[in-house]
Design an enzyme around this catalytic site. Structure first.
Site, PDB file in Angstrom:
ATOM      1  N   TYR A 104       0.872  -1.190   0.000  1.00  0.00           N
ATOM      2  CA  TYR A 104       0.000   0.000   0.000  1.00  0.00           C
ATOM      3  C   TYR A 104       0.900   1.229   0.000  1.00  0.00           C
ATOM      4  O   TYR A 104       2.061   1.178  -0.405  1.00  0.00           O
ATOM      5  CB  TYR A 104      -0.913  -0.126   1.245  1.00  0.00           C
ATOM      6  CG  TYR A 104      -1.967   0.921   1.402  1.00  0.00           C
ATOM      7  CD1 TYR A 104      -2.950   1.109   0.424  1.00  0.00           C
ATOM      8  CD2 TYR A 104      -2.005   1.733   2.536  1.00  0.00           C
ATOM      9  CE1 TYR A 104      -3.924   2.073   0.593  1.00  0.00           C
ATOM     10  CE2 TYR A 104      -2.989   2.700   2.705  1.00  0.00           C
ATOM     11  CZ  TYR A 104      -3.946   2.865   1.719  1.00  0.00           C
ATOM     12  OH  TYR A 104      -4.911   3.821   1.869  1.00  0.00           O
ATOM     13  N   ARG A 157      -6.005  10.874 -10.668  1.00  0.00           N
ATOM     14  CA  ARG A 157      -5.330  11.571  -9.554  1.00  0.00           C
ATOM     15  C   ARG A 157      -4.853  10.514  -8.581  1.00  0.00           C
ATOM     16  O   ARG A 157      -5.507  10.225  -7.597  1.00  0.00           O
ATOM     17  CB  ARG A 157      -6.311  12.561  -8.899  1.00  0.00           C
ATOM     18  CG  ARG A 157      -5.740  13.548  -7.946  1.00  0.00           C
ATOM     19  CD  ARG A 157      -5.162  12.930  -6.667  1.00  0.00           C
ATOM     20  NE  ARG A 157      -6.073  12.743  -5.564  1.00  0.00           N
ATOM     21  CZ  ARG A 157      -6.032  11.720  -4.713  1.00  0.00           C
ATOM     22  NH1 ARG A 157      -5.152  10.743  -4.841  1.00  0.00           N
ATOM     23  NH2 ARG A 157      -6.881  11.639  -3.722  1.00  0.00           N
ATOM     24  N   LYS A 175      -5.844  -1.157  -2.265  1.00  0.00           N
ATOM     25  CA  LYS A 175      -6.940  -0.889  -1.317  1.00  0.00           C
ATOM     26  C   LYS A 175      -7.667  -2.191  -0.981  1.00  0.00           C
ATOM     27  O   LYS A 175      -8.022  -2.437   0.177  1.00  0.00           O
ATOM     28  CB  LYS A 175      -7.942   0.104  -1.923  1.00  0.00           C
ATOM     29  CG  LYS A 175      -7.378   1.484  -2.173  1.00  0.00           C
ATOM     30  CD  LYS A 175      -7.555   2.410  -0.991  1.00  0.00           C
ATOM     31  CE  LYS A 175      -6.832   3.726  -1.238  1.00  0.00           C
ATOM     32  NZ  LYS A 175      -6.835   4.633  -0.100  1.00  0.00           N
ATOM     33  N   GLU A 246     -12.174   5.745  -6.129  1.00  0.00           N
ATOM     34  CA  GLU A 246     -10.814   5.954  -5.645  1.00  0.00           C
ATOM     35  C   GLU A 246      -9.981   6.734  -6.650  1.00  0.00           C
ATOM     36  O   GLU A 246      -9.938   6.394  -7.832  1.00  0.00           O
ATOM     37  CB  GLU A 246     -10.192   4.561  -5.450  1.00  0.00           C
ATOM     38  CG  GLU A 246      -8.949   4.552  -4.637  1.00  0.00           C
ATOM     39  CD  GLU A 246      -9.161   4.982  -3.197  1.00  0.00           C
ATOM     40  OE1 GLU A 246     -10.034   4.430  -2.518  1.00  0.00           O
ATOM     41  OE2 GLU A 246      -8.437   5.899  -2.759  1.00  0.00           O
ATOM     42  N   ASP A 247      -9.358   7.783  -6.174  1.00  0.00           N
ATOM     43  CA  ASP A 247      -8.376   8.521  -6.976  1.00  0.00           C
ATOM     44  C   ASP A 247      -8.922   9.060  -8.296  1.00  0.00           C
ATOM     45  O   ASP A 247      -8.252   9.002  -9.339  1.00  0.00           O
ATOM     46  CB  ASP A 247      -7.101   7.683  -7.178  1.00  0.00           C
ATOM     47  CG  ASP A 247      -6.292   7.611  -5.883  1.00  0.00           C
ATOM     48  OD1 ASP A 247      -6.784   8.101  -4.842  1.00  0.00           O
ATOM     49  OD2 ASP A 247      -5.173   7.094  -5.903  1.00  0.00           O
ATOM     50  N   ASP A 269     -13.628   7.373  -1.292  1.00  0.00           N
ATOM     51  CA  ASP A 269     -12.660   7.206  -0.206  1.00  0.00           C
ATOM     52  C   ASP A 269     -11.857   8.487   0.033  1.00  0.00           C
ATOM     53  O   ASP A 269     -11.547   8.821   1.178  1.00  0.00           O
ATOM     54  CB  ASP A 269     -11.723   6.062  -0.611  1.00  0.00           C
ATOM     55  CG  ASP A 269     -10.800   5.648   0.494  1.00  0.00           C
ATOM     56  OD1 ASP A 269     -11.229   5.665   1.653  1.00  0.00           O
ATOM     57  OD2 ASP A 269      -9.650   5.305   0.191  1.00  0.00           O
ATOM     58  N   ASP A 270     -11.522   9.194  -1.037  1.00  0.00           N
ATOM     59  CA  ASP A 270     -10.686  10.398  -0.885  1.00  0.00           C
ATOM     60  C   ASP A 270     -11.463  11.550  -0.259  1.00  0.00           C
ATOM     61  O   ASP A 270     -10.876  12.398   0.408  1.00  0.00           O
ATOM     62  CB  ASP A 270     -10.117  10.814  -2.247  1.00  0.00           C
ATOM     63  CG  ASP A 270      -9.275   9.699  -2.818  1.00  0.00           C
ATOM     64  OD1 ASP A 270      -8.271   9.350  -2.202  1.00  0.00           O
ATOM     65  OD2 ASP A 270      -9.665   9.127  -3.861  1.00  0.00           O
ATOM     66  N   ASN A 418       0.157  12.158   0.164  1.00  0.00           N
ATOM     67  CA  ASN A 418       0.857  10.904  -0.144  1.00  0.00           C
ATOM     68  C   ASN A 418       1.416  10.966  -1.559  1.00  0.00           C
ATOM     69  O   ASN A 418       0.922  11.750  -2.364  1.00  0.00           O
ATOM     70  CB  ASN A 418      -0.135   9.739  -0.059  1.00  0.00           C
ATOM     71  CG  ASN A 418      -0.702   9.576   1.335  1.00  0.00           C
ATOM     72  OD1 ASN A 418      -0.002   9.704   2.309  1.00  0.00           O
ATOM     73  ND2 ASN A 418      -1.997   9.325   1.419  1.00  0.00           N
ATOM     74  N   ASN A 462      -4.508   7.876   7.760  1.00  0.00           N
ATOM     75  CA  ASN A 462      -4.761   7.419   6.386  1.00  0.00           C
ATOM     76  C   ASN A 462      -6.128   6.766   6.352  1.00  0.00           C
ATOM     77  O   ASN A 462      -6.512   6.089   7.317  1.00  0.00           O
ATOM     78  CB  ASN A 462      -3.664   6.424   5.983  1.00  0.00           C
ATOM     79  CG  ASN A 462      -3.729   6.045   4.523  1.00  0.00           C
ATOM     80  OD1 ASN A 462      -4.677   5.412   4.078  1.00  0.00           O
ATOM     81  ND2 ASN A 462      -2.729   6.449   3.773  1.00  0.00           N
TER      82      ASN A 462
END
Ligand SMILES: NC(=O)c1ccc[n+]([C@@H]2O[C@H](COP(=O)([O-])OP(=O)(O)OC[C@H]3O[C@@H](n4cnc5c(N)ncnc54)[C@H](O)[C@@H]3O)[C@@H](O)[C@H]2O)c1
Ligand SMILES: O=C(O)C[C@H](O)C(=O)O
Length: 565
Positions: A104, A157, A175, A246-247, A269-270, A418, A462
């Site tokens: 991770y 991203r 994840k 995610e992202d 999640d972000d 991160n 996190n």
């Protein structure tokens, strides 16, 4: 094929011979017994000696230790995962603290950047824009009959590393590894998905090794249609699956969440996971400091998906503590690349509008540019909390950190970007520049800091503290949606389990080795709130606890029996 492979009952399978050895969810390698080898046509396909899973773990760990570079360790572990999932999770579980940063954050960032170079074998679904009218067939190709958690990205991203195109798949895989290792979701029920709509990363487009669609990202209307088709196809194939976004980049992250959050079991999640873990960590920091959250003034650097998500969650928490929403909003300062978000600032996104400071609020401030800079805000607002979610390394300079310290005896400073190399300031810097008078947490893992005779544990704030428990709770209680209140209960559970707040010693959050136990507590709290909101099954506490345990997969081999097919 679907299987909960750690239940004690024997598992019936039609797989045999090399097909069985090549099925990572079922493969046991040298741990197939003599009887199983005879029954499943494996004799001669394996070295003769039978081994226990403990013996297999010892060999793997020895091999793992022979690699020096983190990325090579990552590649090695991923190869085990693609060969024998039970062994992979047993190994990771036994060396959790050492291996989480490898599978991770931060190493997964390198794995995303080098995805096409280090590619060995396929995992999950790569759904190309070109297949958009064929999605039922594509989803059917994923042979898992029951999928309970999907982590989907479009790779635009990735951490603070920008557009990684198809490399974003590394994040979905990472994840989901945590969903299993820390949230007990069987790997038979998880599916990483990469939506490939092209990439605007020129380096990738020019790279002959790049394995994704070699075209710029599709236009917004086409993109929106593709997402819509994807969500609809998932609803047809796996209507119970949680979809974790995610992202996704800022222009898409919030609109997608807003569009689907009241329709399907999904969360971003972000935005939401990060908000939940940060509020939980902040609550723990405030309790250990003895000053409630609603008395803090909070400055953000980075008013994107994470920053605005956290800010709104802090405001809700302050209101829950009893102050008026307008008061709470006046205590939050969002600094983005053009300065403090202020009334009249052009081109603010919808989700940033409610977080701008009024012209009246900064009327007496002394600043020279069009909008107050970060340093101006530090001097004029005199914050007590500083949060970095900009993805930009080094933005917390010595001057900035010394400025917050000047106005606050014990500031709370969270450089959360991160991976490690994108952090706004390292913990060593933050501790040195505050003369050790600080509460610090980071997004990526950092070693403890020794400063002037004292050891500082660096808590990793996190979202991995949150999403495994959310997933487990939603599955256990069959929740239909994921509400803000459910996420708030995750934050509160996290804060309630803070070693520092509870005992005055240890980290702000429990160590990762306790993540599985913590995930069960979060699952319980989240599920209870879902029930109170009428979003889930009605279960008494014992029944809920039992369902959480029943759904918690453990990496143990099962006995196999052969089906005739
Ligand atoms: N610790 C965690 O659990 C966690 C969770 C989510 C995101 N993050 C990290 O947060 C970072 C941002 O993620 P995001 O999803 O919000 O991305 P985002 O792109 O939505 O937001 C980043 C924001 O930072 C702003 N920014 C860029 N340069 C800046 C500068 N010099 N000064 C001020 N602002 C600047 C951008 O304009 C943008 O609004 C990433 O590095 C990510 O890894 C950490
Ligand atoms: O992936 C992580 O480590 C946390 C977060 O989702 C991020 O994007 O940085």
């Amino acid at each position: 094929m679907s299987a909960i492979i750690n239940k004690k009952r024997p598992l019936y399978t039609g797989y045999a011979g090399s097909a069985l050895l090549e099925t990572p969810l079922l493969n046991k390698g040298s741990a197939f017994t003599a009887e199983e080898r005879a029954a499943f046509n494996l004799t001669g396909l394996l070295p003769p000696r039978y081994e226990t899973i403990e013996e297999q773990v010892s060999r793997c760990y020895q091999q793992y230790r022979s690699f020096d570079d983190a990325i090579n360790k990552h590649i090695y572990l991923r190869a085990i995962q693609d060969n024998n999932e039970t062994l992979f999770y047993r190994l990771v579980q036994q060396h959790l603290e050492e291996m989480l940063p490898i599978i991770y954050t931060p190493t997964v960032g390198d794995a995303c950047e080098q995805f096409s170079d280090i590619y060995r074998s396929a995992r999950g679904l790569f759904i190309s824009y070109q297949d958009r009218y064929n999605l039922d067939d594509v989803l059917r190709n994923a042979t898992k009959a029951k999928v309970k958690v999907i982590v989907v990205t479009d790779g635009e991203r990735v951490l603070g590393l920008g557009d990684q195109g198809i490399g974003g798949m590394g994040i979905s895989i990472g994840k989901l590894s945590l969903y299993t290792a820390c949230g007990g979701i069987s790997p038979a029920y998880t599916l990483p998905v990469m939506l490939d709509v092209g990439t605007n990363n020129k380096k990738l487009l020019d790279d002959p090794m790049y394995m994704g669609l070699r075209q710029p990202r599709v236009a917004q209307d086409e993109y929106n249609e593709f997402i819509e088709l994807f969500i609809a196809a998932v609803q047809r194939r796996w209507p119970e699956a949680i979809i974790q976004f995610e992202d996704f980049a800022q222009p898409n992250a919030m609109p997608i969440l807003q569009r689907y959050r009241d329709q399907v079991r999904c969360f971003n999640d972000d935005i939401q996971g990060t908000a939940a873990v940060t509020v939980g960590t902040l609550l723990a920091a405030c309790r250990s400091k003895g000053v409630p959250l609603h008395q803090q003034k909070v400055v953000f650097v980075g008013a994107g998906s994470a920053g605005c998500g956290i800010a709104e969650a802090i405001i809700s928490q302050m209101v829950a503590e009893g102050i008026a929403e307008s008061q709470a909003r006046s205590q939050i300062y969002m600094v983005d690349r053009f300065g403090l978000l202020t009334e009249g600032m052009p081109d603010l996104r919808d989700f940033q509008q409610a977080l701008q400071q009024s012209a009246a609020a900064i009327a007496g401030w002394n600043f020279s540019g069009d909008y107050p800079s970060l340093l101006d805000v530090m001097y004029c607002a005199q914050p007590t909390v500083l949060i970095g979610v900009s993805g930009q390394a080094g933005l917390f300079t010595e001057q900035i950190i010394r400025a917050i310290k000047k106005g606050c005896e014990l500031p709370i400073i969270f450089p959360l970007s991160n991976p490690s190399r994108q952090v706004e300031a390292t913990p060593e810097q933050v501790i040195e520049w505050t003369d050790g008078q600080v509460i610090v947490a980071t997004g990526s893992p950092f070693k403890p800091v020794h400063y002037q005779g004292r050891d500082y544990l660096i808590t990793q704030c996190n979202n991995s503290y949150i999403f495994p428990g959310i997933g487990l709770g939603v599955i256990a209680a069959k929740a239909r949606l994921i509400s803000d209140e459910m996420l708030r209960s995750a934050s509160e559970t996290l804060a309630a389990n803070s070693p520092l707040a509870n005992t005055g010693k240890g980290g702000l959050l429990p160590p990762f080795t306790e993540l599985a136990a913590l995930s069960k507590k979060i699952a319980f709290a989240v599920a209870r709130v879902a029930m109170q909101q009428g979003l889930a099954l009605e279960l008494d506490d014992n029944a809920l606890q039992q369902r959480i345990e029943d759904n918690f997969w453990r990496p143990e081999y099962r006995q196999y029996r052969r089906t005739s097919n």
